[in-house]
Enzyme design. Structure first.
Site, PDB file in Angstrom:
ATOM      1  N   TYR A   1       7.435   0.598   1.409  1.00  0.00           N
ATOM      2  CA  TYR A   1       6.574   1.475   2.212  1.00  0.00           C
ATOM      3  C   TYR A   1       5.102   1.281   1.891  1.00  0.00           C
ATOM      4  O   TYR A   1       4.239   1.901   2.511  1.00  0.00           O
ATOM      5  CB  TYR A   1       6.965   2.940   2.000  1.00  0.00           C
ATOM      6  CG  TYR A   1       6.883   3.415   0.562  1.00  0.00           C
ATOM      7  CD1 TYR A   1       5.688   3.872   0.032  1.00  0.00           C
ATOM      8  CD2 TYR A   1       8.001   3.389  -0.261  1.00  0.00           C
ATOM      9  CE1 TYR A   1       5.601   4.296  -1.283  1.00  0.00           C
ATOM     10  CE2 TYR A   1       7.930   3.811  -1.567  1.00  0.00           C
ATOM     11  CZ  TYR A   1       6.722   4.263  -2.081  1.00  0.00           C
ATOM     12  OH  TYR A   1       6.640   4.675  -3.399  1.00  0.00           O
TER      13      TYR A   1
ATOM     14  N   THR B   1     -23.287  12.255   9.103  1.00  0.00           N
ATOM     15  CA  THR B   1     -24.137  12.033   7.927  1.00  0.00           C
ATOM     16  C   THR B   1     -23.312  11.996   6.645  1.00  0.00           C
ATOM     17  O   THR B   1     -23.456  11.092   5.817  1.00  0.00           O
ATOM     18  CB  THR B   1     -25.203  13.141   7.820  1.00  0.00           C
ATOM     19  OG1 THR B   1     -25.904  13.238   9.058  1.00  0.00           O
ATOM     20  CG2 THR B   1     -26.188  12.842   6.709  1.00  0.00           C
TER      21      THR B   1
ATOM     22  N   ASN C   1      20.375   5.997  -8.672  1.00  0.00           N
ATOM     23  CA  ASN C   1      18.942   6.270  -8.518  1.00  0.00           C
ATOM     24  C   ASN C   1      18.577   7.727  -8.772  1.00  0.00           C
ATOM     25  O   ASN C   1      17.402   8.089  -8.731  1.00  0.00           O
ATOM     26  CB  ASN C   1      18.467   5.868  -7.117  1.00  0.00           C
ATOM     27  CG  ASN C   1      18.853   6.879  -6.054  1.00  0.00           C
ATOM     28  OD1 ASN C   1      19.956   7.433  -6.080  1.00  0.00           O
ATOM     29  ND2 ASN C   1      17.956   7.139  -5.121  1.00  0.00           N
TER      30      ASN C   1
ATOM     31  N   SER D   1     -22.347  19.889  12.228  1.00  0.00           N
ATOM     32  CA  SER D   1     -21.851  20.263  10.900  1.00  0.00           C
ATOM     33  C   SER D   1     -22.082  19.178   9.853  1.00  0.00           C
ATOM     34  O   SER D   1     -21.830  19.386   8.671  1.00  0.00           O
ATOM     35  CB  SER D   1     -20.356  20.604  10.964  1.00  0.00           C
ATOM     36  OG  SER D   1     -19.602  19.500  11.425  1.00  0.00           O
TER      37      SER D   1
ATOM     38  N   LYS E   1      18.064   0.563 -12.068  1.00  0.00           N
ATOM     39  CA  LYS E   1      19.122   1.289 -11.362  1.00  0.00           C
ATOM     40  C   LYS E   1      20.527   0.935 -11.852  1.00  0.00           C
ATOM     41  O   LYS E   1      21.446   1.747 -11.695  1.00  0.00           O
ATOM     42  CB  LYS E   1      19.027   1.037  -9.852  1.00  0.00           C
ATOM     43  CG  LYS E   1      17.799   1.663  -9.205  1.00  0.00           C
ATOM     44  CD  LYS E   1      17.824   1.459  -7.702  1.00  0.00           C
ATOM     45  CE  LYS E   1      16.626   2.124  -7.049  1.00  0.00           C
ATOM     46  NZ  LYS E   1      16.675   2.036  -5.578  1.00  0.00           N
TER      47      LYS E   1
ATOM     48  N   ALA F   1      19.567  -8.819  -3.507  1.00  0.00           N
ATOM     49  CA  ALA F   1      20.853  -8.542  -4.150  1.00  0.00           C
ATOM     50  C   ALA F   1      20.686  -7.621  -5.355  1.00  0.00           C
ATOM     51  O   ALA F   1      21.474  -7.678  -6.298  1.00  0.00           O
ATOM     52  CB  ALA F   1      21.517  -9.856  -4.571  1.00  0.00           C
ATOM     53  N   GLY F   2      19.668  -6.760  -5.317  1.00  0.00           N
ATOM     54  CA  GLY F   2      19.470  -5.795  -6.387  1.00  0.00           C
ATOM     55  C   GLY F   2      20.260  -4.515  -6.138  1.00  0.00           C
ATOM     56  O   GLY F   2      21.169  -4.475  -5.297  1.00  0.00           O
TER      57      GLY F   2
ATOM     58  N   ARG G   1     -12.895  27.662  18.802  1.00  0.00           N
ATOM     59  CA  ARG G   1     -12.505  26.517  17.992  1.00  0.00           C
ATOM     60  C   ARG G   1     -12.294  26.779  16.503  1.00  0.00           C
ATOM     61  O   ARG G   1     -11.560  26.017  15.849  1.00  0.00           O
ATOM     62  CB  ARG G   1     -13.563  25.404  18.136  1.00  0.00           C
ATOM     63  CG  ARG G   1     -13.681  24.840  19.527  1.00  0.00           C
ATOM     64  CD  ARG G   1     -14.772  23.773  19.577  1.00  0.00           C
ATOM     65  NE  ARG G   1     -14.905  23.169  20.901  1.00  0.00           N
ATOM     66  CZ  ARG G   1     -15.807  22.254  21.208  1.00  0.00           C
ATOM     67  NH1 ARG G   1     -16.653  21.824  20.275  1.00  0.00           N
ATOM     68  NH2 ARG G   1     -15.864  21.758  22.433  1.00  0.00           N
TER      69      ARG G   1
ATOM     70  N   ASP H   1      20.213   6.588  -2.328  1.00  0.00           N
ATOM     71  CA  ASP H   1      19.551   5.566  -1.499  1.00  0.00           C
ATOM     72  C   ASP H   1      20.232   5.417  -0.145  1.00  0.00           C
ATOM     73  O   ASP H   1      19.571   5.368   0.896  1.00  0.00           O
ATOM     74  CB  ASP H   1      19.569   4.204  -2.213  1.00  0.00           C
ATOM     75  CG  ASP H   1      18.449   4.065  -3.238  1.00  0.00           C
ATOM     76  OD1 ASP H   1      17.435   4.765  -3.102  1.00  0.00           O
ATOM     77  OD2 ASP H   1      18.603   3.250  -4.165  1.00  0.00           O
TER      78      ASP H   1
END
Length: 453
Positions: A230, A303, A93, A299, A72, A133-134, A424, A108
């Protein structure tokens, strides 16, 4: 699969590593929503190759790029222009194509600010703690100062890097708002209701047990914590915040909103709040990594789900079995003694419980669970929702000898299937991320439909 043509525009992410990124999910789904012929991918670039990569991307006609760690700051040397805000922050960025090269921006801080607003967190008059500190830490320190924080403490191993941020921000605002501390100096912070933003890569997958500060006493000084990581969805930093009784948030919304800002710069379009929410739901589901099987009773959800779990190294959970275990009675007994309404409330509470703790699981849900709108929203956030479409003739064959389905007791089976499917089927289709036809197909073939969707 999107058709790639000679006129298809290209954007991407430059960094190292980039394989874990979900930025392609954001931007490719935005292009799908906006019907824009553009694709987004990732480019792993070594430190010494940044300049040649940026110039090569421009020569190849790439429309725009995102830049992530560790480039960056280094990338700024390769740009023909830099937005004043990004220049003041000292990190870029987002790159936008200009006449003779790329122009750099920093989205950002816009992404984080919007996340804080979403979560009801205010910077004004608050003591803020920045861990790291980046480039991201510099941008967020700048944001805190510009939004009238009471004080900003930058805590980092390397005091030189932290002091560079301090000098740049204090000079820009002509103040002494930023102060630098070493990792073991946090006790000098007097306030006990600080907003802490974790800006390092410490704790990033696969090193999920790492944390920059592990002392419980530190977390007692916070009112809330935000980790810009994240993946994992819940970091150890967040867990320590929660242990101290403080709210904690990850960086998924920040990633979304900074991506949206970049996309708007590249395409000159506006992304609505509802479109943002659609993308965020996909991001949440992707991070959870679950497969949720929905469909009519019979349905094959259980299984097929057990087959996926066994062959793809996942855990299997059936919500009906889970409810029976919690209540210590069968579904039939619950219906008979407490009624269907009670059972449907149980289903919702179980989905909420499972949403909070399950990842990389196959989840088979009861046929009626999806009917409730609240449950549809919960499932959409848990993973990929798969509707197993099964012909009526096959359902009759599978259910004709069933005696443990309360909704099939003392009724004509064919008529009952017609009645329930009329209510449904459209709900199943609307709730599903992908529909899988189960007629005369083996499980491996059905599974390919899921992973290729």
């Amino acid at each position: 699969m999107k058709e790639i043509k000679g006129t298809t525009k290209l954007c991407g992410l430059v960094g190292n590593p980039v394989e874990h990124s979900i930025s392609p999910l954001i931007h490719n789904n935005l292009s799908k929503l906006k019907d824009i012929d553009m694709v987004y991918t990732t480019f792993r670039v070594e430190d010494e190759d940044v300049d040649s990569a940026i110039k090569g991307a421009y020569a190849l006609g790439i429309v725009g790029l995102n830049v992530t760690v560790p480039h960056k700051q280094r990338v700024m040397e390769s740009l023909v222009a830099i937005d004043p805000l990004a220049k003041a922050i000292g990190a870029v960025n987002t790159l936008v194509r200009d006449e003779k090269g790329f122009k750099g921006y920093n989205t950002d801080i816009l992404g984080l600010e919007r996340e804080l607003m979403d979560e009801g967190l205010s910077i004004k008059n608050k003591t803020c703690i920045i861990l790291g500190a980046g480039g991201a830490a510099g941008a967020i320190t700048f944001l805190c100062a510009s939004r009238e924080a009471k004080k900003v403490f930058v805590i980092n191993r390397s005091l030189d890097k932290a002091n560079s941020i301090k000098e740049a921000v204090n000079a820009h605002f002509n103040s002494d708002i930023v102060e630098v501390l070493g990792l073991d100096e946090y006790e000098r912070i007097e306030d006990n209701d600080c907003l802490c933003i974790q800006c390092t890569s410490v704790g990033l997958y696969p090193n999920v047990e790492d944390v920059i500060i592990s002392d419980d006493a530190f977390y007692k000084k916070l009112s809330a914590g935000v980790d810009i990581i994240y993946n994992p969805y819940r970091t150890r930093f967040m867990k320590l915040c929660n242990k101290a009784g403080k709210k904690a948030y990850n960086g998924l919304k920040m990633l979304l909103y900074q991506g949206v800002c970049a996309y708007e710069l590249w395409t000159d379009t506006k992304i609505s709040a509802s479109e943002c929410q659609k993308i965020y739901t996909k991001m949440r589901a992707h991070m959870a990594g679950n497969i949720i099987l929905i469909g009519f009773m019979g349905s094959g959800k259980s299984t097929f789900g057990k087959w996926i779990a066994k062959h793809k190294d996942m855990e299997f959970i059936d919500t009906d079995d889970y409810i029976e275990s919690k209540e210590n009675m069968s579904i039939n007994e619950i219906f008979e003694t407490k009624g269907e309404e009670y059972f449907r409330e149980l289903e919702t509470s179980v989905v909420k419980e499972l949403q909070a703790k399950l990842t990389n699981c196959v989840i088979s849900v009861g046929g009626g669970l999806v009917v409730k709108p609240e449950n549809q929203k919960l499932l959409a956030n848990m993973g990929k929702v798969v509707y197993l479409e099964t012909p009526k003739c096959e359902l009759i064959k599978r259910l004709s000898s069933s005696n443990n389905r309360p909704l099939l007791k003392d009724v004509n089976l064919s008529d009952r299937i017609d009645e329930l499917m009329e209510k449904r089927e459209e709900i199943y289709k609307k709730a599903a991320t992908v529909k899988v036809d189960t007629a005369n197909r083996d499980f491996e073939d059905m599974y390919k439909d899921i992973i290729n969707s």
